[in-house]
Design a protein around this motif. Structure first.
Motif, PDB file in Angstrom:
ATOM      1  N   THR A   1     -27.073  22.998 -65.461  1.00 61.77           N
ATOM      2  CA  THR A   1     -26.045  23.135 -66.497  1.00 61.77           C
ATOM      3  C   THR A   1     -25.806  21.869 -67.299  1.00 61.77           C
ATOM      4  O   THR A   1     -25.212  21.941 -68.380  1.00 61.77           O
ATOM      5  N   PHE A   2     -26.205  20.695 -66.752  1.00 63.51           N
ATOM      6  CA  PHE A   2     -25.975  19.398 -67.388  1.00 63.51           C
ATOM      7  C   PHE A   2     -24.481  19.086 -67.549  1.00 63.51           C
ATOM      8  O   PHE A   2     -24.109  18.251 -68.369  1.00 63.51           O
ATOM      9  N   LYS A   3     -23.639  19.737 -66.753  1.00 63.27           N
ATOM     10  CA  LYS A   3     -22.201  19.434 -66.764  1.00 63.27           C
ATOM     11  C   LYS A   3     -21.919  18.414 -65.657  1.00 63.27           C
ATOM     12  O   LYS A   3     -21.210  18.688 -64.686  1.00 63.27           O
ATOM     13  N   THR A   4     -22.511  17.241 -65.832  1.00 62.17           N
ATOM     14  CA  THR A   4     -22.483  16.237 -64.763  1.00 62.17           C
ATOM     15  C   THR A   4     -21.069  15.827 -64.388  1.00 62.17           C
ATOM     16  O   THR A   4     -20.712  15.783 -63.207  1.00 62.17           O
TER      17      THR A   4
ATOM     18  N   ALA B   1     -24.429  20.502 -55.690  1.00 63.37           N
ATOM     19  CA  ALA B   1     -23.970  19.776 -56.869  1.00 63.37           C
ATOM     20  C   ALA B   1     -25.148  19.304 -57.712  1.00 63.37           C
ATOM     21  O   ALA B   1     -25.117  19.403 -58.950  1.00 63.37           O
ATOM     22  N   ARG B   2     -26.178  18.804 -57.055  1.00 66.09           N
ATOM     23  CA  ARG B   2     -27.353  18.348 -57.802  1.00 66.09           C
ATOM     24  C   ARG B   2     -28.066  19.522 -58.465  1.00 66.09           C
ATOM     25  O   ARG B   2     -28.553  19.402 -59.602  1.00 66.09           O
TER      26      ARG B   2
ATOM     27  N   ILE C   1     -19.089  18.700 -62.585  1.00 66.49           N
ATOM     28  CA  ILE C   1     -19.635  19.077 -61.274  1.00 66.49           C
ATOM     29  C   ILE C   1     -19.338  18.011 -60.235  1.00 66.49           C
ATOM     30  O   ILE C   1     -18.832  18.303 -59.145  1.00 66.49           O
ATOM     31  N   PHE C   2     -19.629  16.755 -60.560  1.00 67.62           N
ATOM     32  CA  PHE C   2     -19.450  15.718 -59.548  1.00 67.62           C
ATOM     33  C   PHE C   2     -17.978  15.321 -59.385  1.00 67.62           C
ATOM     34  O   PHE C   2     -17.594  14.832 -58.322  1.00 67.62           O
TER      35      PHE C   2
ATOM     36  N   ASP D   1     -26.049  20.491 -61.488  1.00 66.75           N
ATOM     37  CA  ASP D   1     -26.162  19.474 -62.529  1.00 66.75           C
ATOM     38  C   ASP D   1     -27.457  19.636 -63.305  1.00 66.75           C
ATOM     39  O   ASP D   1     -27.477  19.539 -64.535  1.00 66.75           O
ATOM     40  N   GLU D   2     -28.549  19.885 -62.581  1.00 65.69           N
ATOM     41  CA  GLU D   2     -29.839  20.060 -63.236  1.00 65.69           C
ATOM     42  C   GLU D   2     -29.890  21.336 -64.076  1.00 65.69           C
ATOM     43  O   GLU D   2     -30.610  21.407 -65.076  1.00 65.69           O
TER      44      GLU D   2
END
Length: 219
Positions: free
Chosen positions: A177-180, A170-171, A183-184, A174-175
Protein backbone atom coordinates in the motif's frame (compact mmCIF):
# COMPACT_ATOMS: atom_id res chain seq x y z
CA UNK A 1 -7.03 2.28 9.26
CA UNK A 2 -10.17 0.13 9.25
CA UNK A 3 -8.72 -1.76 6.30
CA UNK A 4 -5.25 -2.18 7.79
CA UNK A 5 -6.14 -3.10 11.36
CA UNK A 6 -7.69 -6.56 10.69
CA UNK A 7 -4.56 -7.64 8.82
CA UNK A 8 -2.28 -6.34 11.56
CA UNK A 9 -4.50 -8.08 14.11
CA UNK A 10 -3.68 -11.42 12.49
CA UNK A 11 0.01 -10.73 12.98
CA UNK A 12 -0.65 -9.53 16.53
CA UNK A 13 -2.20 -12.88 17.44
CA UNK A 14 0.88 -14.67 16.10
CA UNK A 15 3.13 -12.34 18.11
CA UNK A 16 1.15 -13.00 21.29
CA UNK A 17 1.31 -16.77 20.69
CA UNK A 18 5.06 -16.71 20.15
CA UNK A 19 5.68 -14.53 23.21
CA UNK A 20 3.47 -16.70 25.43
CA UNK A 21 4.94 -20.00 24.25
CA UNK A 22 8.57 -18.85 24.42
CA UNK A 23 8.08 -17.60 27.98
CA UNK A 24 7.73 -21.21 29.17
CA UNK A 25 11.17 -22.46 28.01
CA UNK A 26 12.69 -19.14 29.10
CA UNK A 27 11.45 -19.63 32.68
CA UNK A 28 12.48 -23.29 32.69
CA UNK A 29 15.97 -22.53 31.39
CA UNK A 30 16.36 -19.68 33.90
CA UNK A 31 15.73 -22.07 36.80
CA UNK A 32 17.83 -24.88 35.30
CA UNK A 33 20.80 -22.60 34.56
CA UNK A 34 20.61 -21.00 38.01
CA UNK A 35 20.55 -24.40 39.68
CA UNK A 36 23.53 -25.47 37.59
CA UNK A 37 25.52 -22.32 38.40
CA UNK A 38 24.88 -22.76 42.13
CA UNK A 39 25.56 -26.52 42.12
CA UNK A 40 28.42 -27.89 44.25
CA UNK A 41 29.84 -29.82 41.27
CA UNK A 42 32.25 -27.92 39.03
CA UNK A 43 31.13 -29.52 35.70
CA UNK A 44 27.54 -28.38 36.30
CA UNK A 45 28.69 -24.89 37.18
CA UNK A 46 30.80 -24.81 34.01
CA UNK A 47 27.82 -25.88 31.86
CA UNK A 48 25.56 -23.30 33.48
CA UNK A 49 28.09 -20.51 32.96
CA UNK A 50 28.77 -21.60 29.37
CA UNK A 51 25.07 -21.54 28.50
CA UNK A 52 24.51 -18.11 30.03
CA UNK A 53 27.59 -16.51 28.49
CA UNK A 54 27.01 -17.96 25.01
CA UNK A 55 23.35 -16.97 24.70
CA UNK A 56 23.74 -13.67 26.53
CA UNK A 57 26.88 -12.71 24.65
CA UNK A 58 25.70 -13.37 21.09
CA UNK A 59 23.04 -11.78 18.91
CA UNK A 60 19.49 -13.12 19.09
CA UNK A 61 19.15 -12.64 15.35
CA UNK A 62 22.25 -14.74 14.66
CA UNK A 63 20.96 -17.42 17.04
CA UNK A 64 17.64 -17.58 15.18
CA UNK A 65 19.47 -17.80 11.84
CA UNK A 66 21.68 -20.55 13.24
CA UNK A 67 18.70 -22.63 14.36
CA UNK A 68 16.79 -21.99 11.13
CA UNK A 69 19.50 -22.16 8.45
CA UNK A 70 22.46 -24.04 9.96
CA UNK A 71 20.98 -26.87 12.04
CA UNK A 72 19.25 -28.51 9.04
CA UNK A 73 22.66 -28.86 7.33
CA UNK A 74 25.19 -31.69 7.89
CA UNK A 75 26.38 -32.80 10.35
CA UNK A 76 23.45 -31.66 12.52
CA UNK A 77 20.47 -32.42 10.25
CA UNK A 78 18.02 -31.03 12.81
CA UNK A 79 15.02 -29.52 11.07
CA UNK A 80 12.46 -27.42 12.93
CA UNK A 81 9.47 -25.42 11.80
CA UNK A 82 9.80 -21.62 11.90
CA UNK A 83 7.45 -21.50 14.89
CA UNK A 84 9.56 -24.04 16.80
CA UNK A 85 12.73 -22.14 15.94
CA UNK A 86 11.17 -18.96 17.33
CA UNK A 87 10.12 -20.66 20.57
CA UNK A 88 13.48 -22.38 21.09
CA UNK A 89 15.56 -19.37 20.10
CA UNK A 90 13.69 -16.83 22.21
CA UNK A 91 13.39 -19.24 25.13
CA UNK A 92 17.11 -20.03 25.25
CA UNK A 93 18.17 -16.43 24.70
CA UNK A 94 15.99 -14.81 27.34
CA UNK A 95 16.37 -17.76 29.68
CA UNK A 96 20.06 -16.85 29.96
CA UNK A 97 19.16 -13.33 31.07
CA UNK A 98 16.49 -14.71 33.39
CA UNK A 99 19.07 -16.94 35.04
CA UNK A 100 21.14 -13.91 36.04
CA UNK A 101 18.03 -12.18 37.40
CA UNK A 102 17.11 -15.23 39.47
CA UNK A 103 20.65 -15.72 40.71
CA UNK A 104 20.84 -12.10 41.82
CA UNK A 105 17.47 -12.41 43.55
CA UNK A 106 18.61 -15.49 45.45
CA UNK A 107 21.78 -13.71 46.51
CA UNK A 108 19.70 -10.82 47.82
CA UNK A 109 17.98 -12.98 50.45
CA UNK A 110 19.60 -12.19 53.82
CA UNK A 111 22.04 -14.79 55.08
CA UNK A 112 20.14 -14.98 58.35
CA UNK A 113 17.31 -16.70 56.48
CA UNK A 114 19.66 -19.49 55.39
CA UNK A 115 20.99 -19.84 58.93
CA UNK A 116 17.49 -19.99 60.41
CA UNK A 117 16.47 -22.67 57.92
CA UNK A 118 19.56 -24.70 58.80
CA UNK A 119 18.82 -24.30 62.50
CA UNK A 120 15.34 -25.74 61.89
CA UNK A 121 16.98 -28.74 60.19
CA UNK A 122 15.02 -28.24 56.97
CA UNK A 123 16.01 -30.20 53.91
CA UNK A 124 17.64 -28.24 51.06
CA UNK A 125 14.53 -28.63 48.88
CA UNK A 126 12.17 -27.49 51.64
CA UNK A 127 14.51 -24.66 52.54
CA UNK A 128 14.52 -23.41 48.98
CA UNK A 129 10.80 -23.92 48.33
CA UNK A 130 9.38 -22.55 51.58
CA UNK A 131 11.83 -19.85 52.66
CA UNK A 132 14.41 -18.74 50.10
CA UNK A 133 12.56 -18.84 46.78
CA UNK A 134 9.40 -16.95 47.91
CA UNK A 135 11.52 -14.06 49.20
CA UNK A 136 13.71 -14.09 46.09
CA UNK A 137 10.66 -13.93 43.83
CA UNK A 138 9.69 -10.53 45.25
CA UNK A 139 13.06 -9.13 44.17
CA UNK A 140 13.05 -11.01 40.85
CA UNK A 141 9.63 -9.95 39.55
CA UNK A 142 10.36 -6.27 38.68
CA UNK A 143 13.41 -7.07 36.50
CA UNK A 144 11.57 -10.13 35.15
CA UNK A 145 8.81 -7.80 33.94
CA UNK A 146 11.38 -5.77 32.00
CA UNK A 147 12.79 -8.97 30.55
CA UNK A 148 9.37 -10.16 29.40
CA UNK A 149 8.81 -6.83 27.65
CA UNK A 150 12.17 -7.31 25.92
CA UNK A 151 11.04 -10.80 24.89
CA UNK A 152 7.83 -9.37 23.47
CA UNK A 153 9.78 -6.84 21.43
CA UNK A 154 12.30 -9.51 20.44
CA UNK A 155 9.53 -11.44 18.68
CA UNK A 156 9.78 -8.90 15.85
CA UNK A 157 12.93 -10.68 14.68
CA UNK A 158 11.03 -13.87 13.87
CA UNK A 159 9.65 -12.10 10.81
CA UNK A 160 13.08 -12.72 9.26
CA UNK A 161 12.56 -16.50 9.47
CA UNK A 162 9.26 -16.30 7.53
CA UNK A 163 6.83 -16.16 10.47
CA UNK A 164 3.82 -13.93 9.82
CA UNK A 165 3.99 -11.99 13.05
CA UNK A 166 3.03 -8.35 13.57
CA UNK A 167 6.23 -6.97 12.06
CA UNK A 168 5.98 -9.33 9.07
CA UNK A 169 2.40 -8.20 8.38
CA UNK A 170 3.40 -4.55 8.72
CA UNK A 171 6.15 -4.96 6.15
CA UNK A 172 3.78 -6.80 3.81
CA UNK A 173 1.18 -4.05 4.04
CA UNK A 174 3.82 -1.37 3.56
CA UNK A 175 5.04 -2.99 0.36
CA UNK A 176 1.47 -3.40 -0.92
CA UNK A 177 0.00 0.00 0.00
CA UNK A 178 3.00 2.34 0.52
CA UNK A 179 1.19 3.80 3.56
CA UNK A 180 4.38 3.59 5.58
CA UNK A 181 3.57 6.21 8.22
CA UNK A 182 0.10 4.88 9.00
CA UNK A 183 1.11 1.23 9.06
CA UNK A 184 4.16 1.54 11.27
CA UNK A 185 2.50 4.09 13.55
CA UNK A 186 -0.30 1.60 14.16
CA UNK A 187 2.29 -1.15 14.65
CA UNK A 188 4.05 0.92 17.32
CA UNK A 189 0.74 1.49 19.09
CA UNK A 190 -0.03 -2.24 19.09
CA UNK A 191 3.37 -3.15 20.57
CA UNK A 192 2.93 -0.42 23.19
CA UNK A 193 -0.52 -1.66 24.19
CA UNK A 194 0.73 -5.24 24.43
CA UNK A 195 3.62 -4.11 26.65
CA UNK A 196 1.27 -2.17 28.94
CA UNK A 197 -1.04 -5.17 29.28
CA UNK A 198 1.95 -7.31 30.18
CA UNK A 199 3.12 -4.77 32.78
CA UNK A 200 -0.35 -4.66 34.35
CA UNK A 201 -0.50 -8.46 34.57
CA UNK A 202 2.95 -8.72 36.10
CA UNK A 203 2.22 -6.00 38.65
CA UNK A 204 -0.96 -7.81 39.66
CA UNK A 205 1.01 -11.02 40.05
CA UNK A 206 3.68 -9.18 42.04
CA UNK A 207 1.05 -7.82 44.43
CA UNK A 208 -0.42 -11.30 44.86
CA UNK A 209 2.97 -12.80 45.66
CA UNK A 210 3.86 -10.03 48.10
CA UNK A 211 0.48 -10.29 49.82
CA UNK A 212 0.81 -14.06 50.16
CA UNK A 213 4.28 -13.80 51.69
CA UNK A 214 3.16 -11.06 54.10
CA UNK A 215 0.25 -13.22 55.26
CA UNK A 216 2.62 -16.13 55.88
CA UNK A 217 4.94 -13.84 57.82
CA UNK A 218 2.05 -12.68 60.05
CA UNK A 219 1.11 -16.26 60.80
Amino acid sequence: MRELFPLLLQGTLVTIGIAACSTVPAVVMAFVATAAKLAPWAPLRWLGNAYVEIFRGTSLLVQLFWFFFVLPLPPFRIEMTPFTVAIVGLGLHYGAYGSEILRGALRSVPGAQFEAALALNLSPLTRMRRIILPQAMINALPPATNLMIELLKGTSLVSLITLSDLTFRARQLDEATFKTAQIFALTLVIYFVLAQILVALMRHFERRVSHGINQRAVR
